[in-house]
Scaffold this motif. Structure first.
Motif, PDB file in Angstrom:
ATOM      1  N   ARG A 156       0.837  -1.203   0.000  1.00 17.97           N
ATOM      2  CA  ARG A 156       0.000   0.000   0.000  1.00 17.97           C
ATOM      3  C   ARG A 156       0.869   1.249   0.000  1.00 17.97           C
ATOM      4  O   ARG A 156       0.603   2.206  -0.742  1.00 17.97           O
ATOM      5  N   MET A 157       1.923   1.254   0.813  1.00 18.64           N
ATOM      6  CA  MET A 157       2.774   2.425   0.936  1.00 18.64           C
ATOM      7  C   MET A 157       3.456   2.774  -0.391  1.00 18.64           C
ATOM      8  O   MET A 157       3.443   3.931  -0.823  1.00 18.64           O
ATOM      9  N   LEU A 158       4.048   1.789  -1.056  1.00 12.50           N
ATOM     10  CA  LEU A 158       4.810   2.077  -2.262  1.00 12.50           C
ATOM     11  C   LEU A 158       3.961   2.140  -3.521  1.00 12.50           C
ATOM     12  O   LEU A 158       4.198   2.980  -4.389  1.00 12.50           O
ATOM     13  N   VAL A 159       2.979   1.240  -3.621  1.00 13.26           N
ATOM     14  CA  VAL A 159       2.220   1.131  -4.866  1.00 13.26           C
ATOM     15  C   VAL A 159       0.969   2.005  -4.846  1.00 13.26           C
ATOM     16  O   VAL A 159       0.772   2.861  -5.715  1.00 13.26           O
ATOM     17  N   SER A 160       0.097   1.799  -3.853  1.00 11.38           N
ATOM     18  CA  SER A 160      -1.178   2.524  -3.829  1.00 11.38           C
ATOM     19  C   SER A 160      -0.998   3.983  -3.428  1.00 11.38           C
ATOM     20  O   SER A 160      -1.562   4.888  -4.058  1.00 11.38           O
ATOM     21  N   ARG A 161      -0.226   4.239  -2.383  1.00 15.08           N
ATOM     22  CA  ARG A 161      -0.047   5.602  -1.879  1.00 15.08           C
ATOM     23  C   ARG A 161       1.129   6.309  -2.545  1.00 15.08           C
ATOM     24  O   ARG A 161       1.045   7.466  -2.919  1.00 15.08           O
ATOM     25  N   GLY A 162       2.238   5.599  -2.707  1.00 13.04           N
ATOM     26  CA  GLY A 162       3.455   6.230  -3.216  1.00 13.04           C
ATOM     27  C   GLY A 162       3.588   6.257  -4.718  1.00 13.04           C
ATOM     28  O   GLY A 162       4.378   7.035  -5.258  1.00 13.04           O
ATOM     29  N   ASP A 163       2.828   5.405  -5.421  1.00 16.46           N
ATOM     30  CA  ASP A 163       2.825   5.373  -6.879  1.00 16.46           C
ATOM     31  C   ASP A 163       4.242   5.255  -7.449  1.00 16.46           C
ATOM     32  O   ASP A 163       4.614   5.955  -8.395  1.00 16.46           O
ATOM     33  N   VAL A 164       5.036   4.376  -6.867  1.00 18.55           N
ATOM     34  CA  VAL A 164       6.398   4.165  -7.350  1.00 18.55           C
ATOM     35  C   VAL A 164       6.346   3.499  -8.725  1.00 18.55           C
ATOM     36  O   VAL A 164       5.626   2.527  -8.931  1.00 18.55           O
ATOM     37  N   THR A 165       7.130   4.030  -9.659  1.00 19.96           N
ATOM     38  CA  THR A 165       7.107   3.530 -11.033  1.00 19.96           C
ATOM     39  C   THR A 165       8.513   3.199 -11.517  1.00 19.96           C
ATOM     40  O   THR A 165       9.512   3.590 -10.906  1.00 19.96           O
ATOM     41  N   ALA A 166       8.571   2.483 -12.615  1.00 17.15           N
ATOM     42  CA  ALA A 166       9.843   2.072 -13.200  1.00 17.15           C
ATOM     43  C   ALA A 166      10.694   3.298 -13.533  1.00 17.15           C
ATOM     44  O   ALA A 166      10.185   4.318 -14.026  1.00 17.15           O
ATOM     45  N   GLY A 167      11.991   3.188 -13.242  1.00 18.09           N
ATOM     46  CA  GLY A 167      12.919   4.265 -13.542  1.00 18.09           C
ATOM     47  C   GLY A 167      13.146   5.238 -12.405  1.00 18.09           C
ATOM     48  O   GLY A 167      14.084   6.029 -12.448  1.00 18.09           O
ATOM     49  N   GLU A 168      12.299   5.174 -11.367  1.00 18.66           N
ATOM     50  CA  GLU A 168      12.500   6.048 -10.217  1.00 18.66           C
ATOM     51  C   GLU A 168      13.569   5.460  -9.297  1.00 18.66           C
ATOM     52  O   GLU A 168      13.923   4.284  -9.377  1.00 18.66           O
ATOM     53  N   GLY A 180      10.877  -3.238   5.904  1.00 18.41           N
ATOM     54  CA  GLY A 180      11.999  -2.821   5.080  1.00 18.41           C
ATOM     55  C   GLY A 180      12.336  -3.821   3.995  1.00 18.41           C
ATOM     56  O   GLY A 180      12.491  -3.457   2.818  1.00 18.41           O
ATOM     57  N   HIS A 181      12.439  -5.102   4.350  1.00 16.06           N
ATOM     58  CA  HIS A 181      12.840  -6.073   3.333  1.00 16.06           C
ATOM     59  C   HIS A 181      11.714  -6.327   2.341  1.00 16.06           C
ATOM     60  O   HIS A 181      11.967  -6.646   1.180  1.00 16.06           O
ATOM     61  N   ALA A 182      10.464  -6.133   2.757  1.00 16.05           N
ATOM     62  CA  ALA A 182       9.351  -6.214   1.816  1.00 16.05           C
ATOM     63  C   ALA A 182       9.377  -5.025   0.855  1.00 16.05           C
ATOM     64  O   ALA A 182       9.153  -5.175  -0.356  1.00 16.05           O
ATOM     65  N   ALA A 183       9.676  -3.832   1.380  1.00 13.91           N
ATOM     66  CA  ALA A 183       9.713  -2.628   0.550  1.00 13.91           C
ATOM     67  C   ALA A 183      10.806  -2.710  -0.509  1.00 13.91           C
ATOM     68  O   ALA A 183      10.616  -2.258  -1.653  1.00 13.91           O
ATOM     69  N   VAL A 184      11.958  -3.259  -0.146  1.00 17.48           N
ATOM     70  CA  VAL A 184      13.039  -3.421  -1.127  1.00 17.48           C
ATOM     71  C   VAL A 184      12.559  -4.286  -2.291  1.00 17.48           C
ATOM     72  O   VAL A 184      12.753  -3.952  -3.471  1.00 17.48           O
ATOM     73  N   GLN A 185      11.922  -5.406  -1.978  1.00 17.06           N
ATOM     74  CA  GLN A 185      11.469  -6.312  -3.028  1.00 17.06           C
ATOM     75  C   GLN A 185      10.390  -5.677  -3.904  1.00 17.06           C
ATOM     76  O   GLN A 185      10.394  -5.827  -5.130  1.00 17.06           O
ATOM     77  N   ILE A 186       9.466  -4.954  -3.286  1.00 11.16           N
ATOM     78  CA  ILE A 186       8.368  -4.342  -4.042  1.00 11.16           C
ATOM     79  C   ILE A 186       8.891  -3.219  -4.931  1.00 11.16           C
ATOM     80  O   ILE A 186       8.483  -3.087  -6.096  1.00 11.16           O
ATOM     81  N   ALA A 187       9.803  -2.389  -4.419  1.00  9.77           N
ATOM     82  CA  ALA A 187      10.376  -1.310  -5.226  1.00  9.77           C
ATOM     83  C   ALA A 187      11.152  -1.877  -6.409  1.00  9.77           C
ATOM     84  O   ALA A 187      11.065  -1.368  -7.539  1.00  9.77           O
ATOM     85  N   ASP A 188      11.916  -2.937  -6.164  1.00 13.84           N
ATOM     86  CA  ASP A 188      12.667  -3.573  -7.249  1.00 13.84           C
ATOM     87  C   ASP A 188      11.712  -4.161  -8.284  1.00 13.84           C
ATOM     88  O   ASP A 188      11.936  -4.030  -9.497  1.00 13.84           O
ATOM     89  N   HIS A 189      10.643  -4.792  -7.817  1.00 14.57           N
ATOM     90  CA  HIS A 189       9.650  -5.377  -8.718  1.00 14.57           C
ATOM     91  C   HIS A 189       8.986  -4.298  -9.581  1.00 14.57           C
ATOM     92  O   HIS A 189       8.643  -4.552 -10.747  1.00 14.57           O
ATOM     93  N   ALA A 190       8.830  -3.101  -9.024  1.00 16.54           N
ATOM     94  CA  ALA A 190       8.212  -2.001  -9.761  1.00 16.54           C
ATOM     95  C   ALA A 190       9.151  -1.409 -10.810  1.00 16.54           C
ATOM     96  O   ALA A 190       8.725  -0.579 -11.622  1.00 16.54           O
ATOM     97  N   GLY A 191      10.411  -1.815 -10.785  1.00 17.29           N
ATOM     98  CA  GLY A 191      11.370  -1.305 -11.756  1.00 17.29           C
ATOM     99  C   GLY A 191      12.180  -0.122 -11.278  1.00 17.29           C
ATOM    100  O   GLY A 191      12.857   0.533 -12.074  1.00 17.29           O
ATOM    101  N   ALA A 192      12.127   0.144  -9.973  1.00 19.52           N
ATOM    102  CA  ALA A 192      12.889   1.264  -9.417  1.00 19.52           C
ATOM    103  C   ALA A 192      14.339   0.858  -9.163  1.00 19.52           C
ATOM    104  O   ALA A 192      14.659  -0.322  -9.023  1.00 19.52           O
ATOM    105  N   GLU A 193      15.221   1.852  -9.088  1.00 20.38           N
ATOM    106  CA  GLU A 193      16.597   1.635  -8.654  1.00 20.38           C
ATOM    107  C   GLU A 193      16.605   1.777  -7.137  1.00 20.38           C
ATOM    108  O   GLU A 193      16.248   2.846  -6.614  1.00 20.38           O
ATOM    109  N   VAL A 194      16.975   0.717  -6.440  1.00 24.51           N
ATOM    110  CA  VAL A 194      16.772   0.665  -4.997  1.00 24.51           C
ATOM    111  C   VAL A 194      18.080   0.902  -4.238  1.00 24.51           C
ATOM    112  O   VAL A 194      19.093   0.252  -4.499  1.00 24.51           O
ATOM    113  N   TYR A 195      17.999   1.830  -3.296  1.00 24.79           N
ATOM    114  CA  TYR A 195      19.058   2.100  -2.327  1.00 24.79           C
ATOM    115  C   TYR A 195      18.548   1.612  -0.968  1.00 24.79           C
ATOM    116  O   TYR A 195      17.367   1.756  -0.659  1.00 24.79           O
ATOM    117  N   ALA A 196      19.441   1.064  -0.149  1.00 25.62           N
ATOM    118  CA  ALA A 196      18.982   0.517   1.125  1.00 25.62           C
ATOM    119  C   ALA A 196      20.023   0.728   2.209  1.00 25.62           C
ATOM    120  O   ALA A 196      21.228   0.751   1.939  1.00 25.62           O
TER     121      ALA A 196
END
Length: 346
Positions: A156-168, A180-196
């Motif tokens: 919900r935080m990254l996809v529904s509320r944050g609208d994270v998209t590929a390339g971000e 935290g470890h769920a957010a890393v996986q979801i951001a990567d799945h969305a196509g984002a470049e992930v810093y942790a």
């Protein structure tokens, strides 16, 4: 039956694993034979005591669990005895404009099983049918128990509320924890470049394995300085901060102009200082997010069941050692989730 419980707030030594009345389902409820439970930092805060939280004692904690349907109430048609299910712990107990619009998380009556209501770290638990998610028979109990709260919250935080998209670009703080470890996986799945960020090389290796392209040991360097160096002074598009007071100011400093700070918690405290000038001048967005709707939870859990996402298990313990499980979270030992199994299942 036996259940994890405490009769007063305090340190981990207030937790007992003892006899507790076996529940019976009401007409709209399901009795679940619990095969595994999982802990969240919420369990620690509930045990310690939260302002305004007035619990009936003894209190059974636990928001995450999975098991087999043992019995169903007269009005339940969605589940039958023998079904495998996982618990979704968010529930709105009233009827208002938000529940009618399909978003119970915004309702003033929204509560969390295990925090405001009796939890599920017990041999049996009764739950409203709407708070159960079907689980394929081949999914391990530990996975089914560990996934719902953290993956639902992060989705919900990254996809529904944050609208994270590929390339971000997305910075996830505390990548070794559940959310935290769920957010890393979801951001990567969305196509984002992930810093942790995490606090040890071992945890950083796990974060890389979950999809982080860049990692920082926050015990050794200031993560805001690191982000500026890694991005040539630009900053990132999104910061996921569930830490609170200790990191808030630096989280804002990490954002590029027009960036978004996503928050779903405040592990280190709620009273963070905000440089308002930075917010309006850089046109930043601060976006809060709580739990998930049942639909959002089911969407992301389908991706757990099919193996797209994986809840990492740092340790599995018998429920009689739940006090030790709490200490693992409090002391930030290991990476991922802590699972507890009813002693009768071992």
């Amino acid at each position: 039956m036996k259940a994890v419980q405490f009769a007063e707030h305090g340190d981990a030594d207030v937790i007992e694993y003892d006899e507790y009345p076996t529940p019976e389902p009401d007409d709209d409820e399901v009795l679940v034979d619990v095969k595994a439970g999982a802990l969240n930092h919420l369990d620690v805060w509930t045990r310690r005591g939260l302002p305004g939280l007035d619990l009936e004692m003894p209190h059974v904690p636990g928001s995450d669990a999975a098991g087999v349907v043992a019995a169903v109430g007269a009005d339940v048609s969605r589940f039958a005895p023998g079904d495998h299910v996982a618990v979704w712990s968010g529930i709105a107990t009233g009827d208002d404009e938000f529940t009618r619009k399909g978003d119970p998380t915004l309702s003033r009556s929204f509560k969390v099983i295990g925090e405001h209501l009796p939890g599920v770290h017990s041999e049996y638990a009764t739950l409203p049918a709407e708070n159960l998610v079907p689980v394929p028979d081949d999914v391990p109990w530990e996975t089914a128990a560990a996934a719902p709260l953290v993956f639902g919250t992060a989705w919900r935080m990254l996809v529904s509320r944050g609208d994270v998209t590929a390339g971000e670009s997305v910075l996830v703080l505390g990548a070794s924890g559940g959310v935290g470890h769920a957010a890393v996986q979801i951001a990567d799945h969305a196509g984002a470049e992930v810093y942790a960020t995490a606090s040890s090389e071992e945890k950083l290796d796990y974060a890389r394995d979950c999809g982080a392209a860049h990692v920082c040991n926050y015990e050794e360097e200031r993560f805001a300085t690191w982000i500026r160096e890694e991005t040539d002074g630009r900053g990132v598009d999104v910061v996921v901060d569930h830490v609170g007071e200790e990191t808030w100011e630096d989280s804002l400093k990490c954002l590029a102009p027009g960036g978004r700070l996503l928050t779903c918690g405040a592990t280190t405290g709620p009273n963070a200082e905000t440089n308002v000038n930075r917010v309006f001048w850089s046109q930043l967005e601060i976006i809060g997010s709580t739990m998930a709707t049942p639909g959002e939870a089911e969407t992301v859990l389908e991706l757990v069941w099919d193996g797209t996402f994986e809840p990492r298990i740092r340790e599995t313990l018998p429920m009689s050692e739940t006090g030790r499980a709490h200490e693992l979270l409090e002391n930030r030992e290991g990476f991922g989730k802590v699972v507890v199994i009813p002693d009768s299942e071992l």
